[in-house]
Design a protein around this motif. Structure first.
Motif, PDB file in Angstrom:
ATOM      1  N   CYS A  66       0.836  -1.209   0.000  1.00 44.63           N
ATOM      2  CA  CYS A  66       0.000   0.000   0.000  1.00 44.63           C
ATOM      3  C   CYS A  66       0.869   1.258   0.000  1.00 44.63           C
ATOM      4  O   CYS A  66       0.575   2.237  -0.695  1.00 44.63           O
ATOM      5  N   VAL A  67       1.945   1.231   0.778  1.00 46.01           N
ATOM      6  CA  VAL A  67       2.840   2.391   0.839  1.00 46.01           C
ATOM      7  C   VAL A  67       3.521   2.596  -0.507  1.00 46.01           C
ATOM      8  O   VAL A  67       3.681   3.739  -0.971  1.00 46.01           O
ATOM      9  N   LYS A  68       3.907   1.510  -1.172  1.00 47.93           N
ATOM     10  CA  LYS A  68       4.621   1.629  -2.447  1.00 47.93           C
ATOM     11  C   LYS A  68       3.747   2.246  -3.543  1.00 47.93           C
ATOM     12  O   LYS A  68       4.264   2.797  -4.520  1.00 47.93           O
ATOM     13  N   ILE A  69       2.441   2.146  -3.397  1.00 50.56           N
ATOM     14  CA  ILE A  69       1.539   2.765  -4.380  1.00 50.56           C
ATOM     15  C   ILE A  69       1.681   4.289  -4.350  1.00 50.56           C
ATOM     16  O   ILE A  69       1.660   4.959  -5.382  1.00 50.56           O
ATOM     17  N   VAL A  70       1.881   4.843  -3.144  1.00 49.77           N
ATOM     18  CA  VAL A  70       1.966   6.301  -3.006  1.00 49.77           C
ATOM     19  C   VAL A  70       3.413   6.793  -2.907  1.00 49.77           C
ATOM     20  O   VAL A  70       3.685   7.972  -3.112  1.00 49.77           O
ATOM     21  N   LYS A  71       4.350   5.885  -2.597  1.00 56.55           N
ATOM     22  CA  LYS A  71       5.754   6.279  -2.419  1.00 56.55           C
ATOM     23  C   LYS A  71       6.640   5.140  -2.924  1.00 56.55           C
ATOM     24  O   LYS A  71       6.993   4.230  -2.184  1.00 56.55           O
ATOM     25  N   ASP A  72       6.982   5.192  -4.190  1.00 56.75           N
ATOM     26  CA  ASP A  72       7.742   4.108  -4.796  1.00 56.75           C
ATOM     27  C   ASP A  72       9.236   4.306  -4.546  1.00 56.75           C
ATOM     28  O   ASP A  72       9.924   4.988  -5.295  1.00 56.75           O
ATOM     29  N   VAL A  73       9.716   3.735  -3.450  1.00 57.31           N
ATOM     30  CA  VAL A  73      11.137   3.792  -3.103  1.00 57.31           C
ATOM     31  C   VAL A  73      11.677   2.354  -3.055  1.00 57.31           C
ATOM     32  O   VAL A  73      10.915   1.404  -2.888  1.00 57.31           O
ATOM     33  N   PRO A  74      12.994   2.188  -3.220  1.00 53.63           N
ATOM     34  CA  PRO A  74      13.551   0.840  -3.292  1.00 53.63           C
ATOM     35  C   PRO A  74      13.302  -0.015  -2.054  1.00 53.63           C
ATOM     36  O   PRO A  74      13.061  -1.212  -2.169  1.00 53.63           O
ATOM     37  N   GLU A  75      13.384   0.584  -0.866  1.00 54.37           N
ATOM     38  CA  GLU A  75      13.300  -0.228   0.336  1.00 54.37           C
ATOM     39  C   GLU A  75      12.434   0.449   1.396  1.00 54.37           C
ATOM     40  O   GLU A  75      12.577   1.646   1.667  1.00 54.37           O
TER      41      GLU A  75
END
Length: 381
Positions: free
Chosen positions: A36-45
């Motif tokens: 869910c977080v990666k949908i709004v904040k696409d960071v490597p880790e």
């Protein structure tokens, strides 16, 4: 809510700003929050933890991790994918894989004396072991030594740091494994096997020197050790009890020195390596689950993925292999080193593997294609 979902709010651990509110079932895995977080904040880790700084196991369910409806979770995000390398030249380098540059360099020990090193999960801390016999705890960014742990009578050949960075484990040529509290610098447990005391020996963890030591990824009270004495052992740090003694009594798998160990992501299984073989064990029962021939020469290092049932192995045959532990099949063979592979690691999202070689080179691999994407040349040995 009527549909049985829970609302979990995820905040940026540094700024405190709300990133997203996830609606999940109690039976969903923690990794769903990361997605869910990666949908709004696409960071490597991304690493998730509770407000009291407890790291969350991605393969735990929301409910089993201690969360409840309306809770707040903190997300530690790394904008760049960093790789740390260490070698016998005494240097520890932190490399940015996007720019292929050495971001930081630390002279952790004199040349030819650095024997072991590892980074904390958040990349903030570094632990080293050397022929000097004192493990050291460093601030990875400033290069400042924060703690020196005094107590071993021999070279420190293996080290690890707990997932919450509160404890350090070390193994030595003095036949002892020790667990240290970072805040005080005190040794909170020396691992002693009472079955060896009856043989007229000084208290020791293993009959021969230790080869590796590892914390369980989400339980710092559980530690595994391996040794040249052909055994691996699982310990309860709080009680000092040796929970299991793991060994192969007969050919073709033993008795052989157990070169390395790692826990699976769920903490319920661990993998050991002896000669060309790898073995999957149950942490709960201490029973062997599967043994297989992993390489054509000695397996030197193993690493388990954070979120999937993937195992990465490295060998003196110059290759690394990615294994699916559920099926037992080899997904990829990583070929490109001209000398033995001495260290391996998987990125938290399992998209990349890193291998280190005795020639001072480290390589970054795409785990899906098996191609080498970068070669890092920061170390001389």
């Amino acid at each position: 809510p009527a549909d049985g979902t829970w609302a979990i709010t995820v905040r940026n651990a540094l700024s405190g700003t709300v990133l997203t509110t996830c609606h999940v079932l109690p039976s969903d895995l923690v990794v769903h929050l990361k997605q869910c977080v990666k949908i709004v904040k696409d960071v490597p880790e991304i690493t998730l933890m509770t407000e009291d700084s407890k790291f969350l196991n991605p393969v735990d369910t929301i409910q089993n991790s201690g969360l409840a409806d309306g809770d707040i979770v903190l997300a530690v995000m790394m904008a760049h994918r960093l790789v740390a390398t260490a070698s016998s030249d005494g240097l520890v380098n932190t490399c940015d894989t996007e720019s292929n540059t050495v971001e930081r360099q630390l002279q952790a020990a004199p040349p030819q004396s650095l024997l072991s090193a590892c980074c904390s999960g958040d990349g903030h801390w570094l632990v080293t072991g050397s022929s000097v016999g004192t493990p050291k705890f460093w601030d990875a960014k400033s290069g400042e030594v924060k703690r020196v742990f005094e107590g071993h009578a021999g070279s420190v050949c293996c080290v690890d740091v707990s997932s919450d960075s509160k404890f350090v484990a070390s193994g030595s040529y003095d036949f002892l494994g020790k667990v240290w509290e970072v805040e005080s610098g005190n040794c909170v447990r020396t691992l002693v096997d009472p079955k060896l005391e009856g043989e007229g020996l000084e208290p020791r963890t293993h009959l021969l020197h230790l080869l590796s030591i590892r914390f369980s990824p989400y339980d710092s009270s559980v530690v595994a050790t391996t040794s040249a004495d052909c055994t691996a052992k699982v310990w309860n740090v709080q009680s000092g009890e040796c929970l299991h003694r793991l060994c192969h009594a007969e050919d073709p798998y033993g008795p052989l020195p157990v070169s390395t160990v790692c826990f699976a992501a769920n903490g319920q299984e661990l993998v050991t390596a002896s000669d060309i073989f790898c073995t999957l064990w149950s942490v709960r029962t201490g029973l062997e689950m599967r043994t297989w021939e992993a390489h054509t020469s000695t397996v030197t290092c193993v690493a388990h993925s954070v979120e999937e049932a993937l195992l990465l192995t490295g060998s003196k045959d110059g290759t690394a292999k990615i294994w699916d532990l559920q099926s037992g099949l080899c997904r990829r063979t990583l070929q490109g080193h001209e000398r033995p592979v001495t260290a391996v690691a998987l990125s938290p999202d399992s998209k990349f593997a890193v291998t280190g070689c005795g020639d001072g080179l480290a390589k970054v691999w795409n785990t899906h294609t098996g191609t080498c994407e970068q070669t890092l040349e920061g170390n001389r040995l």
